[in-house]
Design an enzyme around this catalytic site. Structure first.
Site, mmCIF file in Angstrom:
data_model
loop_
_atom_site.group_PDB
_atom_site.id
_atom_site.type_symbol
_atom_site.label_atom_id
_atom_site.label_comp_id
_atom_site.label_asym_id
_atom_site.label_seq_id
_atom_site.Cartn_x
_atom_site.Cartn_y
_atom_site.Cartn_z
ATOM 1 N N HIS A 39 0.848 -1.184 0.000
ATOM 2 C CA HIS A 39 0.000 0.000 0.000
ATOM 3 C C HIS A 39 0.887 1.239 0.000
ATOM 4 O O HIS A 39 2.077 1.166 0.271
ATOM 5 C CB HIS A 39 -0.902 0.031 1.245
ATOM 6 C CG HIS A 39 -1.887 -1.082 1.260
ATOM 7 N ND1 HIS A 39 -3.070 -1.038 0.564
ATOM 8 C CD2 HIS A 39 -1.866 -2.282 1.863
ATOM 9 C CE1 HIS A 39 -3.725 -2.171 0.743
ATOM 10 N NE2 HIS A 39 -3.012 -2.947 1.525
ATOM 11 N N ALA A 40 0.288 2.365 -0.262
ATOM 12 C CA ALA A 40 0.944 3.676 -0.175
ATOM 13 C C ALA A 40 2.282 3.691 -0.900
ATOM 14 O O ALA A 40 2.338 3.440 -2.092
ATOM 15 C CB ALA A 40 1.068 4.104 1.271
#
Length: 86
Positions: A15-16
């Site tokens: 993620h991110a």
């Protein structure tokens, strides 16, 4: 077709920032790249940040990264390093 099975190491999963770094490198590759969870779900486009985020890959989960074409082995090695531990 080459592939790598990778256990995601980042605390935030894929993620991110790890996902953005992964997609940025994948976008530079001339071939299609797919990513999927080993246990469930269909593979998604490895060049799409939204598709990668939608996989909801968490720390400790294993993914399969696939690519086919000239230079795919090198790209797969780089993407495996970004995602976690092969």
């Amino acid at each position: 077709m080459g592939e790598r099975k990778v256990t995601v190491a980042a605390e935030v999963g894929l993620h991110a920032r790890p996902a953005a770094t992964f997609v940025k490198r994948a976008m530079q590759a001339p071939m299609d790249i797919s990513v999927g969870k080993v246990h469930g779900g269909s593979p998604v486009n490895g060049k799409s940040i939204l598709a990668i985020l939608a996989l909801d890959v968490r720390q400790g989960e294993t993914i399969v990264i696939s690519a086919d074409g000239e230079g795919s082995e090198e790209i797969l090695d780089e993407l495996a390093t970004i995602a976690g531990t092969p």
